[in-house]
Design an enzyme around this catalytic site. Sequence first.
Site, PDB file in Angstrom:
ATOM      1  N   ARG A   1       8.975   4.017  19.675  1.00 61.84           N
ATOM      2  CA  ARG A   1       8.173   3.910  20.892  1.00 61.84           C
ATOM      3  C   ARG A   1       9.044   3.829  22.136  1.00 61.84           C
ATOM      4  NH1 ARG A   1       3.287   1.140  19.389  1.00 61.84           N
ATOM      5  NH2 ARG A   1       3.325   0.176  21.419  1.00 61.84           N
ATOM      6  N   THR A   2       9.982   2.906  22.141  1.00 62.04           N
ATOM      7  CA  THR A   2      10.789   2.708  23.348  1.00 62.04           C
ATOM      8  C   THR A   2      11.633   3.934  23.634  1.00 62.04           C
ATOM      9  OG1 THR A   2      10.846   0.364  22.806  1.00 62.04           O
ATOM     10  CG2 THR A   2      12.381   1.122  24.478  1.00 62.04           C
TER      11      THR A   2
ATOM     12  N   ARG B   1      20.019   0.354  23.195  1.00 62.07           N
ATOM     13  CA  ARG B   1      19.447  -0.736  22.403  1.00 62.07           C
ATOM     14  C   ARG B   1      20.460  -1.107  21.327  1.00 62.07           C
ATOM     15  NH1 ARG B   1      13.492  -1.110  19.823  1.00 62.07           N
ATOM     16  NH2 ARG B   1      13.120  -1.693  21.975  1.00 62.07           N
TER      17      ARG B   1
ATOM     18  N   LYS C   1      31.516   4.020  10.369  1.00 68.58           N
ATOM     19  CA  LYS C   1      32.857   4.585  10.215  1.00 68.58           C
ATOM     20  C   LYS C   1      33.914   3.658  10.792  1.00 68.58           C
ATOM     21  CE  LYS C   1      31.078   9.267  10.616  1.00 68.58           C
ATOM     22  NZ  LYS C   1      30.762  10.226  11.676  1.00 68.58           N
TER      23      LYS C   1
ATOM     24  N   HIS D   1      14.772  -7.721  27.036  1.00 67.09           N
ATOM     25  CA  HIS D   1      14.180  -6.396  26.958  1.00 67.09           C
ATOM     26  C   HIS D   1      13.502  -6.196  28.306  1.00 67.09           C
ATOM     27  CE1 HIS D   1      12.410  -2.799  25.658  1.00 67.09           C
ATOM     28  NE2 HIS D   1      11.733  -3.183  24.596  1.00 67.09           N
TER      29      HIS D   1
END
Lengths: 424, 320
Positions: free
Chosen positions: B58-59, B108, B86, B136
């Site tokens: 969604r974001t 994020r 890695k 957020h």
Amino acid sequence: MTTLLTNARLIDPEALTETTGSLLIENGQIAALNGTTPNGATVIDCGGKCLAPGIVDLGVKIGEPGERHKESFRSAGLAAAAGGVTTIIARPDTNPSIDNPETLEFVTRRAAEASPVRIRHMAALTKGREGREMTEIGFLLDAGAIAFTDCDHVVTDTKVLSRALTYARSLGALVMGHPQEPGLSKGAATTSGKFASLRGLPGVSPMAERIGFDRDMGLVEMTGVRYHFDQITTARALPPLERAKGNGFDVTAGTSIHHLTLNEFDVGNYRTFFKVKPPLRSEDDRLATVQAVASGLIDIISSMHTPQDEESKRLPYEDAASGAVALETFLPAAMRLHHAGHLSLPQLFRAMALNPARRLGLPQGRLAVGAPADLVLFDPDAPFVLDRFKLRSKSKNTPFDGQRMEGRVLATWVAGKQVFSAEA
Amino acid sequence: MTFRARHLLGIEHLAPEEIRTVLDLAETYVDLNRRTVKHADALAGMTQINMFFEASTRTQASFELAGKRLGADVMNMSVAHSSVKKGETLIDTALTLNAMHPDLLVVRHPASGAVDLLAQKVNCAVLNAGDGRHEHPTQALLDALTIRRAKGRIQRLTVAICGDIAHSRVARSNLILLGKMENRIRLIGPPTLMPSGVADFGCELYDDMREGLKGCDVVMMLRLQKERMDGGFIPSEREYYHRYGLDAEKLSFAKEDAIVMHPGPMNRGVEIDGELADDINRSVIQDQVEMGVAVRMACMDLLARNLRAERGRQAVGVMV
């Protein structure tokens, strides 16, 4: 060789006095205080600066074996000399751990070759510091282990710990424990509270220290072992410590210079150089801890020197390694407590030199005739701004970077031999 | 109009007038987004990279759409731990991206503070799309816009934030924003899901939902962050729903015109009753999604203006 240090402010942690006078060094020992000048002695005018017994630093991490890129005996020794630390008591949380006599003999030899200051070694209490089987405590004592500790690894199995303590008791060994309830502190990066919550960081309740203390203290009662709590950092652990001492148990407690001079808010915007173990506490806890050092309830201040390279610190806060280098900043940081009026200079050296030496059965830590001439000359007021890249430690992870400090080491002697001079 | 920020890392760093600036500009983008031709050129020629170290649909979609509608070249990096696996550190990843000269970096990350760390190492504008349990910010701003449109104001309201507050960055950002805008905030949830030190937050605390909802203008539900839990915070989902799940009966304790919000994705039947979530008279959950795109357009527009101004100053050698 005979050296006379004149016009010095003598900081005596036994008598808790500061007096102006002279000190004579002969054959590596303190030969006289305020005596006459013998023929042929080298005379050094201290210019009224402070002369104190060298710091005995209980709980220094050195990267040998395993992490020599973070700190070697050489770099740690040079940093210690520049910081007025004349005896390093090294931790066994190396890779591999110092948990057998062969490794202990190896590091003892390496340290003696490389370091300008004295280094004594602690050994692990359990093999690999894994908390399952006790180490060869007898052999390790014979090889020169000065105390036994698993450092920040708490021995969670109480049965294992009780046996190790019982065995250590029979040999008269000193055991150092880390008071922390590991279930509560698992994964924690800060002390719980509003700051931890607003930063979104997992926190540990300060009660975890008290619970860990209580468990260990129960085992001390049960076994009668000589026990030292490495770091007491919260107010809640102080009343039980006072009770334990009042009841006559052979227990002592330490704390770290960072917990005495910094608090949780110093972490600010996720500054990982402030991540130490246990995490920095609230200001109330800091002040209570300072007060406990002043009263003598907490016996020992350590640097808890823990070198970490840039890579292990340049990470998100939760992932970053814990620990701070402190050998060179120990004394200037301690001067903050002096200048704030919390602790006198003799009180500080009681906690930084006399008490650790006594606890470990060492003759250092005193300004007395016959004591080893392990000395530090310092100016408690000299101001400077700390530049971490000028530190002698291989790792530069100090929380004091860029901060204004007061207190400079001018010279350091070990066994009468000058190992550091600020002019050089 | 005031907006000084170089990055959008958290509501903590925004002043109330900056928050108002974002909301006012977002209003214009709500109008734009409702037209058939939804194009503006505020970000024309600019490169936006969405870097999500944590799975998000969604974001990420909302940021992507916001950037595209403003004319940016948008790239989605599917980093969900690929380079981290890695062994590459966050800072190396940031430096690699920085070398590609992005203008806007939307990040994020599962670790609190990771976006702040990254922002120190790059010279573009960084938007925090959620860092660990920390903040957020665009969610709080879109919630504020939704509330302002529904209630006509974003101050002097009584707002309940309910559920898993301990693990929620949405709750952090919202309570900072609502506090800055002078609202009365109630935190409702079982004590095991309350953050430590919550008594010092200046909020009213309730573990009884009916009691806590009395007289509220806004009811914000939080997702029960099951994946974040070490286990054992609540006895069971059904007991949680019984005590803290929002249904019509519990909502009846709030004001008659109270609105219901949820940042999504919802666990129907865990923290919110499915029917209530779909009730267009009470639930503004779909509005939140719509406002999300507009607010993100506004944030990126404002940051891009500051970035252009900064580069302009650098080009003519003005000291800043």
